[in-house]
Design an enzyme around this catalytic site. Structure first.
Site, PDB file in Angstrom:
ATOM      1  N   TYR A 110      43.711 -40.591  -9.149  1.00  0.00           N
ATOM      2  CA  TYR A 110      42.267 -40.680  -8.862  1.00  0.00           C
ATOM      3  C   TYR A 110      41.910 -39.999  -7.552  1.00  0.00           C
ATOM      4  CZ  TYR A 110      41.701 -43.419 -12.965  1.00  0.00           C
ATOM      5  OH  TYR A 110      41.678 -43.792 -14.282  1.00  0.00           O
ATOM      6  N   ARG A 170      41.434 -36.392  -8.381  1.00  0.00           N
ATOM      7  CA  ARG A 170      40.181 -36.108  -9.105  1.00  0.00           C
ATOM      8  C   ARG A 170      38.981 -36.257  -8.176  1.00  0.00           C
ATOM      9  NH1 ARG A 170      40.167 -39.890 -13.970  1.00  0.00           N
ATOM     10  NH2 ARG A 170      38.210 -38.872 -14.487  1.00  0.00           N
ATOM     11  N   VAL A 226      32.909 -40.335 -14.448  1.00  0.00           N
ATOM     12  CA  VAL A 226      33.074 -40.964 -13.140  1.00  0.00           C
ATOM     13  C   VAL A 226      32.814 -39.951 -12.022  1.00  0.00           C
ATOM     14  CG1 VAL A 226      34.616 -42.780 -13.974  1.00  0.00           C
ATOM     15  CG2 VAL A 226      35.609 -40.592 -13.286  1.00  0.00           C
ATOM     16  N   ASP A 227      32.377 -38.745 -12.428  1.00  0.00           N
ATOM     17  CA  ASP A 227      32.023 -37.743 -11.408  1.00  0.00           C
ATOM     18  C   ASP A 227      30.586 -38.003 -10.942  1.00  0.00           C
ATOM     19  OD1 ASP A 227      31.730 -35.536 -14.191  1.00  0.00           O
ATOM     20  OD2 ASP A 227      30.026 -36.256 -13.010  1.00  0.00           O
ATOM     21  N   HIS A 231      31.526 -46.556 -16.725  1.00  0.00           N
ATOM     22  CA  HIS A 231      32.981 -46.590 -16.513  1.00  0.00           C
ATOM     23  C   HIS A 231      33.339 -46.466 -15.043  1.00  0.00           C
ATOM     24  CE1 HIS A 231      33.773 -45.190 -20.941  1.00  0.00           C
ATOM     25  NE2 HIS A 231      33.446 -46.464 -20.862  1.00  0.00           N
ATOM     26  N   CYS A 268      35.790 -55.982   4.506  1.00  0.00           N
ATOM     27  CA  CYS A 268      36.551 -57.136   5.014  1.00  0.00           C
ATOM     28  C   CYS A 268      37.706 -56.730   5.930  1.00  0.00           C
ATOM     29  CB  CYS A 268      37.098 -57.958   3.843  1.00  0.00           C
ATOM     30  SG  CYS A 268      38.468 -57.167   2.985  1.00  0.00           S
ATOM     31  N   THR A 328      30.475 -36.034 -25.759  1.00  0.00           N
ATOM     32  CA  THR A 328      31.470 -37.091 -25.876  1.00  0.00           C
ATOM     33  C   THR A 328      32.102 -37.058 -27.263  1.00  0.00           C
ATOM     34  OG1 THR A 328      31.882 -39.483 -25.696  1.00  0.00           O
ATOM     35  CG2 THR A 328      29.702 -38.814 -26.492  1.00  0.00           C
ATOM     36  N   ALA A 344      27.041 -27.624 -23.967  1.00  0.00           N
ATOM     37  CA  ALA A 344      25.985 -28.450 -23.355  1.00  0.00           C
ATOM     38  C   ALA A 344      25.112 -27.598 -22.434  1.00  0.00           C
ATOM     39  CB  ALA A 344      26.619 -29.590 -22.573  1.00  0.00           C
TER      40      ALA A 344
HETATM   41  C1  BV8 Z   1      36.691 -52.784 -23.491  1.00  0.00           C
HETATM   42  C2  BV8 Z   1      37.743 -44.406 -17.060  1.00  0.00           C
HETATM   43  C3  BV8 Z   1      36.685 -55.113 -23.805  1.00  0.00           C
HETATM   44  C4  BV8 Z   1      38.999 -43.794 -16.724  1.00  0.00           C
HETATM   45  C5  BV8 Z   1      37.670 -44.625 -19.415  1.00  0.00           C
HETATM   46  C6  BV8 Z   1      40.624 -50.242 -31.269  1.00  0.00           C
HETATM   47  C7  BV8 Z   1      39.408 -49.955 -31.861  1.00  0.00           C
HETATM   48  C8  BV8 Z   1      38.248 -49.903 -31.081  1.00  0.00           C
HETATM   49  C9  BV8 Z   1      38.295 -50.140 -29.713  1.00  0.00           C
HETATM   50  C10 BV8 Z   1      39.502 -50.411 -29.146  1.00  0.00           C
HETATM   51  C11 BV8 Z   1      40.672 -50.471 -29.917  1.00  0.00           C
HETATM   52  N1  BV8 Z   1      41.686 -50.750 -29.068  1.00  0.00           N
HETATM   53  C12 BV8 Z   1      41.210 -50.888 -27.807  1.00  0.00           C
HETATM   54  C13 BV8 Z   1      39.885 -50.689 -27.839  1.00  0.00           C
HETATM   55  C14 BV8 Z   1      38.950 -50.752 -26.725  1.00  0.00           C
HETATM   56  C15 BV8 Z   1      39.058 -49.510 -25.857  1.00  0.00           C
HETATM   57  C16 BV8 Z   1      38.915 -48.262 -26.701  1.00  0.00           C
HETATM   58  O1  BV8 Z   1      37.830 -47.888 -27.079  1.00  0.00           O
HETATM   59  N2  BV8 Z   1      40.053 -47.595 -26.961  1.00  0.00           N
HETATM   60  C17 BV8 Z   1      39.992 -46.397 -27.764  1.00  0.00           C
HETATM   61  C18 BV8 Z   1      40.954 -45.364 -27.179  1.00  0.00           C
HETATM   62  C19 BV8 Z   1      40.345 -46.749 -29.209  1.00  0.00           C
HETATM   63  N3  BV8 Z   1      37.968 -49.596 -24.937  1.00  0.00           N
HETATM   64  C20 BV8 Z   1      38.120 -50.267 -23.792  1.00  0.00           C
HETATM   65  O2  BV8 Z   1      39.177 -50.752 -23.428  1.00  0.00           O
HETATM   66  C21 BV8 Z   1      36.856 -50.455 -22.963  1.00  0.00           C
HETATM   67  N4  BV8 Z   1      36.765 -51.838 -22.587  1.00  0.00           N
HETATM   68  O3  BV8 Z   1      36.663 -52.595 -24.679  1.00  0.00           O
HETATM   69  O4  BV8 Z   1      36.662 -54.002 -22.921  1.00  0.00           O
HETATM   70  C22 BV8 Z   1      36.505 -56.311 -22.998  1.00  0.00           C
HETATM   71  C23 BV8 Z   1      35.700 -57.316 -23.499  1.00  0.00           C
HETATM   72  C24 BV8 Z   1      35.521 -58.459 -22.754  1.00  0.00           C
HETATM   73  C25 BV8 Z   1      36.144 -58.587 -21.510  1.00  0.00           C
HETATM   74  C26 BV8 Z   1      36.953 -57.560 -21.017  1.00  0.00           C
HETATM   75  C27 BV8 Z   1      37.143 -56.417 -21.760  1.00  0.00           C
HETATM   76  C28 BV8 Z   1      36.917 -49.651 -21.686  1.00  0.00           C
HETATM   77  C29 BV8 Z   1      36.866 -48.203 -22.026  1.00  0.00           C
HETATM   78  C30 BV8 Z   1      36.759 -47.405 -20.731  1.00  0.00           C
HETATM   79  C31 BV8 Z   1      38.081 -46.781 -20.425  1.00  0.00           C
HETATM   80  N5  BV8 Z   1      37.907 -45.896 -19.301  1.00  0.00           N
HETATM   81  N6  BV8 Z   1      37.451 -43.888 -18.355  1.00  0.00           N
HETATM   82  C32 BV8 Z   1      38.717 -42.537 -16.000  1.00  0.00           C
HETATM   83  O5  BV8 Z   1      37.702 -41.865 -16.263  1.00  0.00           O
HETATM   84  O6  BV8 Z   1      39.586 -42.230 -15.193  1.00  0.00           O
HETATM   85  S1  BV8 Z   1      37.579 -43.905 -20.918  1.00  0.00           S
HETATM   86  C33 BV8 Z   1      37.520 -42.222 -20.826  1.00  0.00           C
HETATM   87  O7  BV8 Z   1      37.134 -41.792 -22.148  1.00  0.00           O
HETATM   88  C34 BV8 Z   1      36.435 -41.638 -19.939  1.00  0.00           C
HETATM   89  O8  BV8 Z   1      35.551 -42.587 -19.406  1.00  0.00           O
HETATM   90  C35 BV8 Z   1      35.652 -40.768 -20.889  1.00  0.00           C
HETATM   91  O9  BV8 Z   1      34.373 -40.590 -20.477  1.00  0.00           O
HETATM   92  C36 BV8 Z   1      35.759 -41.578 -22.104  1.00  0.00           C
HETATM   93  C37 BV8 Z   1      35.330 -40.954 -23.371  1.00  0.00           C
HETATM   94  O10 BV8 Z   1      35.859 -39.671 -23.402  1.00  0.00           O
HETATM   95  P1  BV8 Z   1      34.786 -38.478 -23.494  1.00  0.00           P
HETATM   96  O11 BV8 Z   1      33.875 -38.570 -22.338  1.00  0.00           O
HETATM   97  O12 BV8 Z   1      34.171 -38.494 -24.842  1.00  0.00           O
HETATM   98  O13 BV8 Z   1      35.703 -37.229 -23.268  1.00  0.00           O
HETATM   99  P2  BV8 Z   1      36.604 -36.513 -24.368  1.00  0.00           P
HETATM  100  O14 BV8 Z   1      37.493 -35.558 -23.661  1.00  0.00           O
HETATM  101  O15 BV8 Z   1      37.190 -37.545 -25.283  1.00  0.00           O
HETATM  102  O16 BV8 Z   1      35.543 -35.689 -25.249  1.00  0.00           O
HETATM  103  C38 BV8 Z   1      34.808 -34.657 -24.661  1.00  0.00           C
HETATM  104  C39 BV8 Z   1      33.926 -34.088 -25.756  1.00  0.00           C
HETATM  105  O17 BV8 Z   1      33.137 -33.040 -25.183  1.00  0.00           O
HETATM  106  C40 BV8 Z   1      34.722 -33.468 -26.876  1.00  0.00           C
HETATM  107  O18 BV8 Z   1      34.188 -33.901 -28.116  1.00  0.00           O
HETATM  108  C41 BV8 Z   1      34.520 -31.966 -26.698  1.00  0.00           C
HETATM  109  O19 BV8 Z   1      34.423 -31.288 -27.945  1.00  0.00           O
HETATM  110  C42 BV8 Z   1      33.183 -31.922 -26.013  1.00  0.00           C
HETATM  111  N7  BV8 Z   1      33.004 -30.763 -25.134  1.00  0.00           N
HETATM  112  C43 BV8 Z   1      33.942 -30.117 -24.397  1.00  0.00           C
HETATM  113  N8  BV8 Z   1      33.350 -29.111 -23.712  1.00  0.00           N
HETATM  114  C44 BV8 Z   1      32.023 -29.156 -24.005  1.00  0.00           C
HETATM  115  C45 BV8 Z   1      31.797 -30.204 -24.899  1.00  0.00           C
HETATM  116  N9  BV8 Z   1      30.577 -30.484 -25.397  1.00  0.00           N
HETATM  117  C46 BV8 Z   1      29.553 -29.717 -24.980  1.00  0.00           C
HETATM  118  N10 BV8 Z   1      29.687 -28.694 -24.118  1.00  0.00           N
HETATM  119  C47 BV8 Z   1      30.902 -28.391 -23.613  1.00  0.00           C
HETATM  120  N11 BV8 Z   1      31.020 -27.360 -22.758  1.00  0.00           N
END
Ligand code: BV8
Length: 229
Positions: free
Chosen positions: A56, A59, A93-94, A109, A139, A177, A220
């Protein structure tokens, strides 16, 4: 957009890609060389705090060398001019939405430029490294600050506020996303259930594409300014 009053816009890593910020699920599936599960979980932080802090810190430092792109700027213009309610819910997170001038931004997030003190639970604005960095300004405890980032298994921020905004929305727009991570990936289904108009703009159809009334495929940096105009 005549009959539109209130807008919710969800953004993901794709909106920052043209600024040079790595997306999470790019072609190699690695994220700055790491598997997401190896760095974005509380277990990873407990197992190897130095790896996670360094990930982190790198980043956060990188933010100094990137700029908002045309998509961020177009959303900031919309935010400034839109008379109704508008909320940018970002998974990113940016700080590029804010640096483009957007005001109504919610980081569900967390943020690289925020730190969380595990001694006093304060969230503090943070610019430098966490690893070996200064003590908590709130603190004074040393070595107790973690990234203020929502990891897998942790509850995203301000979910009630997001739900309220979706219930009042006339339009839900998803930009850059993959629709891979919940609960963000489920917002479009909530919107559809509520009868909200839904639009997706992404480089490729997302995993939730079938739930959108309209899905525009492209950069985008091109699609968002066209939509805002
Ligand atoms: C929670 C912080 C519950 C880190 C992140 C099974 C089924 C369903 C859900 C789950 C499951 N097992 C576990 C879960 C829950 C889990 C989850 O969803 N897992 C997934 C993998 C299945 N979720 C969680 O754990 C969440 N919390 O559920 O809590 C709870 C309830 C009660 C009490 C306590 C807890 C927490 C999720 C957050 C995790 N943290 N980020 C960090 O950033 O360092 S997630 C991470 O993925 C980032 O935040 C990111 O933003 C996020 C999503 O990714 P995207 O932003 O979509 O990025 P990605 O690369 O995937 O896609 C980019 C897209 O852009 C692509 O499609 C690409 O084609 C497109 N693109 C590229 N270039 C361009 C473009 N589009 C346009 N123009 C361009 N130029």
């Amino acid at each position: 957009m005549a009959d539109i009053q209130n807008i919710v816009i969800l953004t993901g890593a794709g909106i920052s890609a043209e600024s040079g910020v790595a997306t999470f699920r790019g072609p190699d599936g690695l994220w700055e060389g790491h598997r997401v599960e190896d760095v974005a979980t509380p277990e990873a932080f407990a197992r190897d705090p130095e790896l996670v802090q360094t990930f982190y810190d790198q980043r956060r430092a990188k933010l100094r060398s990137v700029e908002p792109n045309a998509a961020h700027r177009a959303l900031a213009r919309l935010d400034a001019e839109w008379p109704g309610e508008l909320l940018v819910v970002t998974q990113n997170v940016d700080d590029l939405h804010e640096r483009a001038g957007a005001g109504r931004v919610l980081h569900m997030h967390g943020e690289l430029k925020s730190a969380w003190c595990l001694a006093c639970d304060a969230r503090v604005r943070w610019e430098e490294n966490l690893l070996g960095g200064p003590p908590c300004p709130s603190c004074g405890a040393s070595g107790r600050l973690r990234p203020d980032i929502v990891w897998f298994g942790e509850m995203p921020y301000e979910m009630e506020r997001i739900e309220r905004a979706l219930h009042k929305a006339d339009l839900f727009v998803s930009i850059g996303t993959s629709g891979a991570v919940y609960p963000a990936a489920g917002f479009v289904q909530t919107a559809r259930y509520l009868g909200v108009r839904t639009l997706e703009m992404n480089l490729e159809p997302s995993q939730g594409s079938i739930f959108f009334h309209e899905s525009r495929v492209g950069l985008a940096g091109e699609l968002v300014p066209q939509w805002v105009e």
